[in-house]
Design a protein around this motif. Structure first.
Motif, PDB file in Angstrom:
ATOM      1  N   ALA A 197       5.224  50.686   1.733  1.00  0.00           N
ATOM      2  CA  ALA A 197       6.546  50.594   1.118  1.00  0.00           C
ATOM      3  C   ALA A 197       7.510  51.579   1.753  1.00  0.00           C
ATOM      4  O   ALA A 197       8.688  51.267   1.980  1.00  0.00           O
ATOM      5  N   GLY A 198       7.010  52.781   2.072  1.00  0.00           N
ATOM      6  CA  GLY A 198       7.860  53.786   2.709  1.00  0.00           C
ATOM      7  C   GLY A 198       8.349  53.327   4.069  1.00  0.00           C
ATOM      8  O   GLY A 198       9.526  53.518   4.420  1.00  0.00           O
ATOM      9  N   ALA A 199       7.452  52.715   4.851  1.00  0.00           N
ATOM     10  CA  ALA A 199       7.835  52.222   6.179  1.00  0.00           C
ATOM     11  C   ALA A 199       8.862  51.101   6.060  1.00  0.00           C
ATOM     12  O   ALA A 199       9.857  51.059   6.804  1.00  0.00           O
ATOM     13  N   ALA A 200       8.647  50.189   5.113  1.00  0.00           N
ATOM     14  CA  ALA A 200       9.590  49.085   4.924  1.00  0.00           C
ATOM     15  C   ALA A 200      10.948  49.601   4.462  1.00  0.00           C
ATOM     16  O   ALA A 200      11.999  49.112   4.907  1.00  0.00           O
ATOM     17  N   LEU A 201      10.936  50.607   3.603  1.00  0.00           N
ATOM     18  CA  LEU A 201      12.187  51.174   3.103  1.00  0.00           C
ATOM     19  C   LEU A 201      12.951  51.863   4.224  1.00  0.00           C
ATOM     20  O   LEU A 201      14.175  51.702   4.348  1.00  0.00           O
ATOM     21  N   ARG A 202      12.250  52.597   5.078  1.00  0.00           N
ATOM     22  CA  ARG A 202      12.919  53.274   6.210  1.00  0.00           C
ATOM     23  C   ARG A 202      13.517  52.262   7.173  1.00  0.00           C
ATOM     24  O   ARG A 202      14.631  52.458   7.694  1.00  0.00           O
ATOM     25  N   GLN A 203      12.805  51.171   7.431  1.00  0.00           N
ATOM     26  CA  GLN A 203      13.340  50.133   8.316  1.00  0.00           C
ATOM     27  C   GLN A 203      14.627  49.543   7.743  1.00  0.00           C
ATOM     28  O   GLN A 203      15.586  49.301   8.477  1.00  0.00           O
ATOM     29  N   TRP A 204      14.616  49.297   6.437  1.00  0.00           N
ATOM     30  CA  TRP A 204      15.808  48.736   5.819  1.00  0.00           C
ATOM     31  C   TRP A 204      16.969  49.716   5.873  1.00  0.00           C
ATOM     32  O   TRP A 204      18.102  49.335   6.189  1.00  0.00           O
TER      33      TRP A 204
END
Length: 308
Positions: A197-204
């Motif tokens: 979730a952290g990686a997806a949030l940073r990408q967004w």
């Protein structure tokens, strides 16, 4: 003879006493328990409605409260349970406050509504949903990156839809793997964000439109709406080959809780993560994973391996 204007009649005295006690009770709920405005409003209606039936609500005896059960006999189970709960808490408050020596709340109906079991998604269905979202996100399209971040936070952190869409940028720290969530009743809690979730949030956040105070802004100002989130999740489910009627933001939150419980999470920890004020709300998940709990008792209880 009609009472003179300004004369204090028993009915007027009862109304004044009821109103003062109800106001103080609601103030206690707001100050000590952080009760939400909607809850306070519903309790006020329930208590005032009960007072209209029994008269002196503060000093009502068990016979008077029995009349409430008769008056409420045609209500839906959920409404009946809420009204009775409001009265029981009210009388417990009066006893604690020294206004009554006895608590007549046991005369109220104790019908409890059956809480429906949540709709469930299997691990395979979750995998299909995320496989499509990850494939879409690999294109680098902002909408696809946003979609992946949304479902990662729904399933990976168990956020409510309202908490997710209104998430402010200041709730996302740069280094700590936690979100600061303001839930129901204005209660704050810290929610862990997993690596995915952290990686997806940073990408967004790298492609998120500039400006605005929300993590998921709306092109029209403000933030993404709950209705639009619901639509996006169902559109993704349909493309992933799942029944869209079975999938929603709330179902993903249920899947988060159920799958954590399957993995051995403690119910009290789950209560904290979900932001439930009452452990009884969290206990619904023990019904959807009963087989695992029986196995757990058989394997882990100290006397499980002793001969009968």
């Amino acid at each position: 003879m009609e009472a003179d204007r300004g004369t204090v009649t028993p009915d007027n005295a009862h109304r004044a006493g009821n109103q003062a006690a109800i106001t103080q009770f609601l103030s206690m709920l707001a100050a000590e328990r952080g009760a939400a405005a909607n809850t306070l409003s519903a309790y006020a209606r329930d208590l005032n409605g009960a007072a209209a039936i029994v008269g002196d609500l503060v000093m009502a005896d068990r016979a008077a409260l029995a009349r409430l059960g008769e008056a409420w006999s045609g209500l839906a189970p959920a409404s009946l349970a809420r009204k009775a709960s409001a009265l029981r808490q009210f009388y417990a408050f009066l006893v604690d406050d020294g206004r009554r020596e006895d608590d007549p709340g046991d005369a109220l109906p104790r019908l409890r509504p059956r809480r429906p079991l949540p709709r469930l998604l299997s691990h395979g269905e979750i995998a299909a949903l995320f496989a499509l979202a990850e494939a879409d996100a690999a294109t680098g399209e902002p909408a696809a990156l946003r979609m992946l971040a949304l479902i990662e936070l729904l399933y990976g952190s168990g956020l409510r839809a309202s908490e997710l869409v209104s998430l402010p940028m200041i709730a996302v720290p740069r280094d700590a793997p936690f979100l600061t969530i303001t839930g129901k009743g204005g209660q704050q809690r810290m929610v862990p964000v997993g690596e995915r979730a952290g990686a997806a949030l940073r990408q967004w956040l790298c492609v998120r439109p500039a400006g605005g105070r929300h993590v998921f802004p709306s092109p029209r100002g403000g933030h993404l709406t709950r209705v639009r989130l619901f639509q996006l999740v169902r559109e993704l489910a349909l493309r992933a080959g799942l029944d869209p009627e079975k999938v929603s933001p709330h179902v993903l939150r249920h899947a988060f809780a159920t799958h954590l419980l399957e993995g051995g999470a403690d119910l009290r920890v789950l209560q904290t993560l979900l932001g439930h004020a009452d452990i009884s709300t969290t206990q619904i998940y023990t019904h959807v994973d009963g087989a695992r709990l029986v196995t757990l008792v058989n394997q882990r209880h100290p006397l499980a391996h002793h001969a009968a």
